[in-house]
Motif scaffolding. Structure first.
Motif, PDB file in Angstrom:
ATOM      1  N   GLN A 108      30.124-116.971-122.636  1.00 46.26           N
ATOM      2  CA  GLN A 108      30.888-116.373-121.762  1.00 46.26           C
ATOM      3  C   GLN A 108      32.368-117.000-121.806  1.00 46.26           C
ATOM      4  O   GLN A 108      32.384-117.998-122.257  1.00 46.26           O
ATOM      5  CB  GLN A 108      30.410-116.564-120.306  1.00 46.26           C
ATOM      6  N   ASP A 109      33.311-116.224-121.402  1.00 45.07           N
ATOM      7  CA  ASP A 109      34.645-116.728-121.606  1.00 45.07           C
ATOM      8  C   ASP A 109      35.587-116.481-120.258  1.00 45.07           C
ATOM      9  O   ASP A 109      35.115-115.178-119.654  1.00 45.07           O
ATOM     10  CB  ASP A 109      35.593-116.299-122.812  1.00 45.07           C
ATOM     11  N   GLY A 110      36.075-117.425-119.772  1.00 44.57           N
ATOM     12  CA  GLY A 110      37.255-117.167-118.522  1.00 44.57           C
ATOM     13  C   GLY A 110      38.073-118.217-118.422  1.00 44.57           C
ATOM     14  O   GLY A 110      38.429-118.886-119.282  1.00 44.57           O
ATOM     15  N   ARG A 111      38.798-118.135-117.204  1.00 49.75           N
ATOM     16  CA  ARG A 111      40.062-118.560-117.067  1.00 49.75           C
ATOM     17  C   ARG A 111      40.126-119.428-115.704  1.00 49.75           C
ATOM     18  O   ARG A 111      39.854-118.707-114.758  1.00 49.75           O
ATOM     19  CB  ARG A 111      41.274-117.602-117.461  1.00 49.75           C
ATOM     20  N   ILE A 112      40.720-120.543-115.572  1.00 44.45           N
ATOM     21  CA  ILE A 112      41.030-121.102-114.115  1.00 44.45           C
ATOM     22  C   ILE A 112      42.493-121.382-114.236  1.00 44.45           C
ATOM     23  O   ILE A 112      43.144-121.950-115.222  1.00 44.45           O
ATOM     24  CB  ILE A 112      40.183-122.345-114.002  1.00 44.45           C
ATOM     25  N   SER A 113      42.952-121.326-112.877  1.00 41.58           N
ATOM     26  CA  SER A 113      44.450-121.541-112.777  1.00 41.58           C
ATOM     27  C   SER A 113      44.237-122.952-111.590  1.00 41.58           C
ATOM     28  O   SER A 113      43.785-122.702-110.638  1.00 41.58           O
ATOM     29  CB  SER A 113      45.157-120.322-111.973  1.00 41.58           C
ATOM     30  N   ILE A 114      44.965-123.831-112.183  1.00 44.80           N
ATOM     31  CA  ILE A 114      45.018-125.076-111.425  1.00 44.80           C
ATOM     32  C   ILE A 114      46.463-125.194-110.842  1.00 44.80           C
ATOM     33  O   ILE A 114      47.283-125.198-111.481  1.00 44.80           O
ATOM     34  CB  ILE A 114      44.624-126.464-112.046  1.00 44.80           C
ATOM     35  N   GLN A 115      46.571-125.393-109.384  1.00 42.83           N
ATOM     36  CA  GLN A 115      47.808-125.690-108.802  1.00 42.83           C
ATOM     37  C   GLN A 115      47.508-126.915-107.881  1.00 42.83           C
ATOM     38  O   GLN A 115      46.861-126.788-107.039  1.00 42.83           O
ATOM     39  CB  GLN A 115      48.254-124.488-107.894  1.00 42.83           C
ATOM     40  N   THR A 116      48.363-128.019-108.249  1.00 41.15           N
ATOM     41  CA  THR A 116      48.290-129.098-107.354  1.00 41.15           C
ATOM     42  C   THR A 116      49.859-129.392-107.045  1.00 41.15           C
ATOM     43  O   THR A 116      50.813-128.806-107.440  1.00 41.15           O
ATOM     44  CB  THR A 116      47.661-130.470-107.991  1.00 41.15           C
ATOM     45  N   LYS A 117      50.028-130.721-106.404  1.00 42.09           N
ATOM     46  CA  LYS A 117      51.492-131.069-106.048  1.00 42.09           C
ATOM     47  C   LYS A 117      52.471-131.054-107.099  1.00 42.09           C
ATOM     48  O   LYS A 117      53.432-130.807-107.283  1.00 42.09           O
ATOM     49  CB  LYS A 117      51.370-132.198-105.091  1.00 42.09           C
ATOM     50  N   GLY A 118      51.863-131.615-108.353  1.00 39.18           N
ATOM     51  CA  GLY A 118      52.541-132.164-109.474  1.00 39.18           C
ATOM     52  C   GLY A 118      52.321-131.361-110.688  1.00 39.18           C
ATOM     53  O   GLY A 118      52.981-131.592-111.493  1.00 39.18           O
ATOM     54  N   SER A 119      51.222-130.600-110.681  1.00 37.80           N
ATOM     55  CA  SER A 119      50.984-129.941-111.675  1.00 37.80           C
ATOM     56  C   SER A 119      50.438-128.458-111.390  1.00 37.80           C
ATOM     57  O   SER A 119      50.043-128.172-110.546  1.00 37.80           O
ATOM     58  CB  SER A 119      49.583-130.618-112.540  1.00 37.80           C
ATOM     59  N   GLU A 120      51.012-127.578-112.517  1.00 39.23           N
ATOM     60  CA  GLU A 120      50.364-126.070-112.452  1.00 39.23           C
ATOM     61  C   GLU A 120      49.953-125.789-113.885  1.00 39.23           C
ATOM     62  O   GLU A 120      50.918-125.947-114.720  1.00 39.23           O
ATOM     63  CB  GLU A 120      51.635-125.347-112.049  1.00 39.23           C
ATOM     64  N   PHE A 121      48.662-125.714-114.084  1.00 42.16           N
ATOM     65  CA  PHE A 121      48.384-125.154-115.526  1.00 42.16           C
ATOM     66  C   PHE A 121      47.105-124.288-115.548  1.00 42.16           C
ATOM     67  O   PHE A 121      46.470-124.327-114.595  1.00 42.16           O
ATOM     68  CB  PHE A 121      48.084-126.527-116.393  1.00 42.16           C
ATOM     69  N   ASP A 122      46.788-123.584-116.732  1.00 48.74           N
ATOM     70  CA  ASP A 122      45.589-122.688-116.636  1.00 48.74           C
ATOM     71  C   ASP A 122      44.734-123.548-117.696  1.00 48.74           C
ATOM     72  O   ASP A 122      44.936-124.156-118.412  1.00 48.74           O
ATOM     73  CB  ASP A 122      46.371-121.444-117.380  1.00 48.74           C
ATOM     74  N   ILE A 123      43.685-123.052-117.399  1.00 49.76           N
ATOM     75  CA  ILE A 123      42.195-123.639-118.414  1.00 49.76           C
ATOM     76  C   ILE A 123      41.398-122.364-118.821  1.00 49.76           C
ATOM     77  O   ILE A 123      41.168-121.625-118.220  1.00 49.76           O
ATOM     78  CB  ILE A 123      41.328-124.671-117.484  1.00 49.76           C
ATOM     79  N   ARG A 124      41.313-122.256-119.909  1.00 53.75           N
ATOM     80  CA  ARG A 124      40.280-121.495-120.868  1.00 53.75           C
ATOM     81  C   ARG A 124      39.157-122.064-120.848  1.00 53.75           C
ATOM     82  O   ARG A 124      38.834-123.094-121.418  1.00 53.75           O
ATOM     83  CB  ARG A 124      40.982-121.096-122.231  1.00 53.75           C
TER      84      ARG A 124
ATOM     85  N   LEU B  55      36.450-126.638-122.190  1.00 51.55           N
ATOM     86  CA  LEU B  55      37.849-126.143-121.407  1.00 51.55           C
ATOM     87  C   LEU B  55      39.109-126.445-122.094  1.00 51.55           C
ATOM     88  O   LEU B  55      39.386-127.520-122.641  1.00 51.55           O
ATOM     89  CB  LEU B  55      37.737-126.896-120.130  1.00 51.55           C
ATOM     90  N   ARG B  56      39.942-125.591-122.594  1.00 51.31           N
ATOM     91  CA  ARG B  56      41.014-125.674-123.112  1.00 51.31           C
ATOM     92  C   ARG B  56      42.098-125.504-122.252  1.00 51.31           C
ATOM     93  O   ARG B  56      42.424-124.582-121.413  1.00 51.31           O
ATOM     94  CB  ARG B  56      41.435-124.430-124.062  1.00 51.31           C
ATOM     95  N   ILE B  57      43.135-126.841-121.984  1.00 51.40           N
ATOM     96  CA  ILE B  57      44.315-126.608-121.290  1.00 51.40           C
ATOM     97  C   ILE B  57      45.384-126.089-121.794  1.00 51.40           C
ATOM     98  O   ILE B  57      45.983-126.431-122.718  1.00 51.40           O
ATOM     99  CB  ILE B  57      44.579-128.387-120.903  1.00 51.40           C
ATOM    100  N   LEU B  58      45.857-125.357-120.853  1.00 53.01           N
ATOM    101  CA  LEU B  58      46.980-124.318-121.171  1.00 53.01           C
ATOM    102  C   LEU B  58      48.197-124.671-120.404  1.00 53.01           C
ATOM    103  O   LEU B  58      48.313-124.174-119.165  1.00 53.01           O
ATOM    104  CB  LEU B  58      46.647-123.067-121.408  1.00 53.01           C
ATOM    105  N   SER B  59      49.009-125.088-120.911  1.00 53.91           N
ATOM    106  CA  SER B  59      50.179-125.939-120.016  1.00 53.91           C
ATOM    107  C   SER B  59      51.253-124.751-119.969  1.00 53.91           C
ATOM    108  O   SER B  59      51.344-123.907-120.845  1.00 53.91           O
ATOM    109  CB  SER B  59      51.151-126.906-120.678  1.00 53.91           C
ATOM    110  N   LYS B  60      51.962-124.501-118.525  1.00 54.37           N
ATOM    111  CA  LYS B  60      52.821-123.416-118.353  1.00 54.37           C
ATOM    112  C   LYS B  60      54.090-124.026-118.633  1.00 54.37           C
ATOM    113  O   LYS B  60      55.116-123.350-118.248  1.00 54.37           O
ATOM    114  CB  LYS B  60      52.557-123.021-116.718  1.00 54.37           C
ATOM    115  N   ASP B  61      54.174-125.246-118.940  1.00 52.05           N
ATOM    116  CA  ASP B  61      55.663-126.021-119.296  1.00 52.05           C
ATOM    117  C   ASP B  61      56.074-125.591-120.804  1.00 52.05           C
ATOM    118  O   ASP B  61      55.393-125.879-121.673  1.00 52.05           O
ATOM    119  CB  ASP B  61      55.531-127.715-119.071  1.00 52.05           C
ATOM    120  N   THR B  62      57.191-124.796-120.817  1.00 56.36           N
ATOM    121  CA  THR B  62      57.728-124.390-122.135  1.00 56.36           C
ATOM    122  C   THR B  62      58.837-125.084-122.496  1.00 56.36           C
ATOM    123  O   THR B  62      59.295-124.713-123.714  1.00 56.36           O
ATOM    124  CB  THR B  62      57.960-122.802-122.180  1.00 56.36           C
TER     125      THR B  62
END
Length: 469
Positions: free
Chosen positions: A162-178, A192-199
């Motif tokens: 199976q494949d899915g996605r998780i969105s993580i939001q904390t005080k100092g971090s915001e990132f997605d995980i595949r 779990l692949r960490i996908l940073s939102k920082d471009t």
């Protein structure tokens, strides 16, 4: 030296990295009476009293030299932003600690792996997997279900991937995980692949192009139509190069469409489409729709088959700039791959603007790298070592690089602009053109890897696979 510095994962997770560095302690062994820790502190009584309370177990302290303790600390723990002050035993928030530790340490992937007698967690750091935690066998199914629920996956389905996605939001971090699950012998393996939102870190200037390569690449991007293909194996940085290219091309006057699986970075101003094959939103159908969406630039995550290749070529032929990746070993090998897919040679010659191959190598730590004379035994058999290459740098290991000898990675490129001469060779199916490429003063992956060795950026050991191409 490095081998004797390694502490077992079971012992390491008795204390957090923050506790280890703050109290200057490392676990030495576990006994029936409790935990034995090494320290270089001179105030043993005060430290012992505080640790007994914080760790919730009986503690014994053994003194060691500061130099030895520092080596043990930096070899086994990496400093990260504090996630909590608790011990890293299995608990309700154990998963959150793993995810945040991985993100703060710069890990790209987290592997959860069940075996007959243990379950381990490994982080991929600078391209290498390092074991970080163990999970009790009886707690592993609960951990898997917790991840599946967060990723909106079916917890009752254990027989199929199976494949899915998780969105993580904390005080100092915001990132997605595949999330990807795979049934294995003793349960389910999760990656779990960490996908940073920082471009902000994605920039063509910072990827590793030489000045000449960057100039040629940008010249290719200025053409209003045609196709640019980036090749290399999985994990070679192709997607990062694509995103950096899109970021540079992102102008208000252009309509940019991307088809990705998955979307790894979100770019404002670009229309990004997530592939969903289970509902019929596949590469072919979406690409056909793209052509009716009045695009200027189209990015296809990967050319996987003949139909996708032909539609991408057709889009390039009808006045669009197309960017994509393909799995080949070299820039020139991309042409052979397209022909093998059934794309006519005359279409390749008229639409392909540029072929780019790339790899990633680890950068030597500038603090501890050591210069040595060239030893021919270190190079591949039969490799022609340049006469002007007399010395090189080797990895040693220090506190700054956690005794690995390396810190960060560098991209190695092989950039091939398709000139009129090469267009003629492709059109005529003349693919054995080594002599012609030499006259173009074309730098191969091997040439550019040698340049990095000569500059002391990477080692011969790290660049070895590229020297054989």
């Amino acid at each position: 030296m490095q081998e004797s510095s390694q502490i077992s994962v079971q012992l390491l997770q008795q204390i957090t990295a923050e506790q280890a560095f703050h109290y200057r302690i490392v676990p030495h062994r576990s006994t029936n009476e409790g935990l034995v820790l090494k320290t270089d502190s001179s105030q043993l009584e005060e430290l012992l009293s505080e640790l007994n309370i914080i760790l919730g177990t009986s503690v014994q302290l053994e003194q060691c030299q500061t130099e030895e303790l520092q080596r043990l600390l930096t070899s086994n723990y990496r400093k990260s932003q504090p996630t909590s002050s608790g011990v890293l035993h299995y608990s309700e928030d154990f998963l959150e600690k793993i995810l945040l530790d991985a993100k703060h340490m710069g890990s790209s992937d987290i592997h959860f792996e069940p075996y007959e007698n243990r379950c381990r967690v490994r982080f991929r750091l600078d391209g290498k997997l390092i074991e970080q935690f163990t999970i009790p066998l009886d707690k592993y199914p609960t951990m898997v279900n917790k991840i599946k629920i967060k990723a909106d996956l079916d917890i009752s389905e254990k027989r199929l991937p199976q494949d899915g996605r998780i969105s993580i939001q904390t005080k100092g971090s915001e990132f997605d995980i595949r999330v990807s699950t795979l049934p294995v012998l003793h349960g389910e393996k999760l990656v779990l692949r960490i996908l940073s939102k920082d471009t902000t870190i994605i920039d063509l200037e910072r990827l590793g192009f030489s000045e000449q390569e960057l100039r040629l690449y940008r010249e290719g991007l200025k053409r209003p139509s045609g196709i640019i293909l980036i090749s290399g194996p999985t994990g070679s940085g192709k997607t990062t190069t694509l995103y950096a290219t899109l970021k540079e091309l992102n102008k208000t006057e252009d309509n940019i469409l991307t088809l990705e699986d998955p979307i790894e970075y979100t770019l404002d101003g670009i229309n990004q489409v997530q592939l969903k094959e289970n509902i019929g939103l596949d590469f072919v159908r979406t690409l056909k729709t793209f052509l009716r969406q009045d695009p200027n630039i189209i990015m296809v995550g990967e050319i996987r088959d003949a139909e996708t290749a032909n539609i991408a070529i057709r889009a390039a032929q009808t006045g669009h700039l197309v960017l994509s990746t393909i799995h080949t070993n070299s820039a020139w090998g991309t042409i052979s791959r397209l022909i093998d897919m059934g794309v006519p040679s005359f279409l390749i010659s008229s639409t392909l603007n540029m072929s780019l191959a790339q790899r990633l190598v680890r950068r030597l730590c500038n603090t501890c790298k050591e210069k040595q004379a060239i030893d021919t035994a270190q190079f591949p058999t039969g490799f022609d070592i340049p006469k002007n290459l007399k010395e090189h740098f080797v990895a040693k290991g220090c506190n700054a690089c956690h005794h690995t000898g390396y810190h960060g990675r560098e991209a190695v490129y092989e950039l091939l602009p398709i000139t009129k001469t090469l267009q003629g060779s492709i059109r005529e199916n003349q693919l054995e053109i080594d002599d012609l490429l030499k006259t173009m003063e074309w730098s191969t992956l091997s040439d550019n890897a040698l340049t990095l060795i000569r500059k002391g950026i990477t080692s011969v050991d790290e660049a070895f696979p590229l020297l054989t191409t």
